[in-house]
Scaffold this active site. Structure first.
Site, PDB file in Angstrom:
ATOM      1  N   MET A 159      -7.824   8.346  10.016  1.00 46.80           N
ATOM      2  CA  MET A 159      -8.332   8.866   8.606  1.00 46.80           C
ATOM      3  C   MET A 159      -9.567   9.912   8.918  1.00 46.80           C
ATOM      4  O   MET A 159     -10.531  10.044   8.333  1.00 46.80           O
ATOM      5  CB  MET A 159      -9.374   7.605   8.231  1.00 46.80           C
ATOM      6  CG  MET A 159      -8.550   6.586   7.838  1.00 46.80           C
ATOM      7  SD  MET A 159      -9.471   5.164   7.038  1.00 46.80           S
ATOM      8  CE  MET A 159      -9.974   4.112   8.266  1.00 46.80           C
ATOM      9  N   LYS A 168      -1.992   3.113  -5.512  1.00 43.42           N
ATOM     10  CA  LYS A 168      -2.806   4.433  -6.315  1.00 43.42           C
ATOM     11  C   LYS A 168      -3.544   4.045  -7.227  1.00 43.42           C
ATOM     12  O   LYS A 168      -3.790   2.995  -7.597  1.00 43.42           O
ATOM     13  CB  LYS A 168      -1.343   5.219  -7.030  1.00 43.42           C
ATOM     14  CG  LYS A 168      -0.266   5.510  -6.352  1.00 43.42           C
ATOM     15  CD  LYS A 168       0.745   6.246  -6.803  1.00 43.42           C
ATOM     16  CE  LYS A 168       2.033   6.705  -5.895  1.00 43.42           C
ATOM     17  NZ  LYS A 168       3.035   5.608  -5.919  1.00 43.42           N
ATOM     18  N   ASP A 172       0.906  -1.329  -0.172  1.00 48.53           N
ATOM     19  CA  ASP A 172      -0.114  -0.030  -0.109  1.00 48.53           C
ATOM     20  C   ASP A 172       0.816   1.309   0.076  1.00 48.53           C
ATOM     21  O   ASP A 172       2.028   1.114   0.291  1.00 48.53           O
ATOM     22  CB  ASP A 172      -1.003   0.011   1.337  1.00 48.53           C
ATOM     23  CG  ASP A 172      -1.850  -0.978   1.200  1.00 48.53           C
ATOM     24  OD1 ASP A 172      -2.537  -1.100  -0.052  1.00 48.53           O
ATOM     25  OD2 ASP A 172      -2.442  -1.174   2.318  1.00 48.53           O
TER      26      ASP A 172
HETATM   27  N1  SAH Z   1      -3.990  -0.611   9.265  1.00 48.10           N
HETATM   28  C1  SAH Z   1      -3.687   0.691   9.635  1.00 48.10           C
HETATM   29  C2  SAH Z   1      -4.490   1.881   9.560  1.00 48.10           C
HETATM   30  C3  SAH Z   1      -5.182   1.907   8.221  1.00 48.10           C
HETATM   31  S1  SAH Z   1      -6.100   3.459   7.949  1.00 48.10           S
HETATM   32  C4  SAH Z   1      -2.922   0.735  11.310  1.00 48.10           C
HETATM   33  O1  SAH Z   1      -3.223  -0.259  12.132  1.00 48.10           O
HETATM   34  O2  SAH Z   1      -2.305   1.651  11.499  1.00 48.10           O
HETATM   35  C5  SAH Z   1      -4.975   4.627   7.614  1.00 48.10           C
HETATM   36  C6  SAH Z   1      -5.129   5.696   8.650  1.00 48.10           C
HETATM   37  O3  SAH Z   1      -4.089   5.374   9.662  1.00 48.10           O
HETATM   38  C7  SAH Z   1      -4.314   6.964   8.447  1.00 48.10           C
HETATM   39  O4  SAH Z   1      -5.304   7.757   7.583  1.00 48.10           O
HETATM   40  C8  SAH Z   1      -3.979   7.531   9.586  1.00 48.10           C
HETATM   41  O5  SAH Z   1      -5.031   8.100  10.420  1.00 48.10           O
HETATM   42  C9  SAH Z   1      -3.618   6.373  10.233  1.00 48.10           C
HETATM   43  N2  SAH Z   1      -2.054   6.020  10.205  1.00 48.10           N
HETATM   44  C10 SAH Z   1      -1.353   5.161   9.630  1.00 48.10           C
HETATM   45  N3  SAH Z   1       0.218   5.290   9.733  1.00 48.10           N
HETATM   46  C11 SAH Z   1       0.327   6.558  10.259  1.00 48.10           C
HETATM   47  C12 SAH Z   1       1.404   7.415  10.551  1.00 48.10           C
HETATM   48  N4  SAH Z   1       2.707   6.945  10.243  1.00 48.10           N
HETATM   49  N5  SAH Z   1       1.381   8.376  11.275  1.00 48.10           N
HETATM   50  C13 SAH Z   1      -0.069   9.000  11.317  1.00 48.10           C
HETATM   51  N6  SAH Z   1      -1.087   8.420  11.107  1.00 48.10           N
HETATM   52  C14 SAH Z   1      -1.128   6.911  10.476  1.00 48.10           C
END
Ligand code: SAH
Length: 242
Positions: free
Chosen positions: A166, A55, A33
């Site tokens: 998100m 993308k 991703d």
């Molecule tokens: N499965 C992922 C979440 C996917 S949804 C997890 O467990 O982290 C995608 C969201 O994750 C983004 O919109 C943001 O809110 C958050 N996110 C993921 N990586 C991030 C990072 N390095 N810094 C801040 N927010 C992050």
């Protein structure tokens, strides 16, 4: 033959689990991703095929194309690693991919990852629970597709830490729902952008100001008294502290 749905952690390649690192290094093909960083991909074999599915086309279309791709790759390669940011089962649509693999009769394994829901607050110095302050944490999606955090109205009254993923684009609605649910406008809030990347940035302040901050995804929003732990800061030093 086997598809591994692997949590890639929140960014840095050294926040992978040992199992994830091993599977990446053994994979014939790695499907990843947008949120999966290059430091994670560095663990791959030199001759491994890498496919970026982060993308392009619309969301629904993209997810069914990814499902079909995984099924196809499983017939071509011995080890397919599907890398997902954070943990594959937290807002990662990992369940949908598992369903597609099951339906196609393909062997799969899901490997947990360090989720940004816990790791991003930590990166900003925020413990999501703290004795005497917060006895629990609720993780909610702020995505408009998931209803723009409409459940926050009910969650606001629980007195627990609220972590919103998100939510960058729906901040206005998030604040509206929280306040409608009875949350005090002065409740501390911390927003962590791009946690564990070289340009990680945190903004602190009262939740009432959340909608006025300029933020760029990916962002984790933490709302609750625990947010005051961030660097000992309580109120906004308005805007960004880097
Ligand atoms: N499965 C992922 C979440 C996917 S949804 C997890 O467990 O982290 C995608 C969201 O994750 C983004 O919109 C943001 O809110 C958050 N996110 C993921 N990586 C991030 C990072 N390095 N810094 C801040 N927010 C992050």
């Amino acid at each position: 033959m086997t598809v591994y749905l692997v949590g890639a952690g929140p960014g840095d390649g050294d926040l992978l689990t040992l199992r994830a690192a091993r599977l990446i290094s053994e994979a014939d093909v790695v499907v990843h991703d947008r949120l999966v960083s290059s430091t994670v991909l560095e663990h791959r074999r030199g001759d491994a095929r890498v496919i970026d599915v982060g993308k392009g086309v619309g969301d629904h279309e993209r997810q069914s194309a990814i499902n079909a791709l995984l099924v196809r790759l499983a017939t071509q390669y011995e080890k397919v690693v599907r890398l997902k940011g954070g943990d594959p089962f937290l807002f990662g649509r990992g369940g949908e991919e598992v369903n597609a693999l099951r339906e196609a009769g393909i062997t799969y394994e899901v490997v947990p990852g360090v989720s940004s829901a816990l790791a991003a607050p930590l990166a900003a110095g925020v413990p999501v629970t703290h004795r005497g302050v917060s006895r629990g944490v609720v993780v909610v999606s702020g995505s408009a597709r998931d209803g723009g955090a409409s459940e926050l109205r009910d969650v606001a009254a629980l007195g627990l830490t609220i972590v919103i993923l998100m939510g960058a684009a729906t901040r206005h609605e998030i604040v509206r729902q929280l306040l409608a649910g009875g949350l005090s406008p002065s409740t501390p809030c911390a927003c962590v952008e791009r946690a564990y990347s070289p340009d990680q940035r945190t903004t602190y302040g009262p939740v009432s100001e959340l909608a006025t901050w300029s933020l760029r995804a990916p962002v984790v929003i933490v709302v609750g008294e625990v947010a005051t732990f961030a660097r000992g800061t309580h109120r906004a030093e308005a805007g960004a502290l880097s």
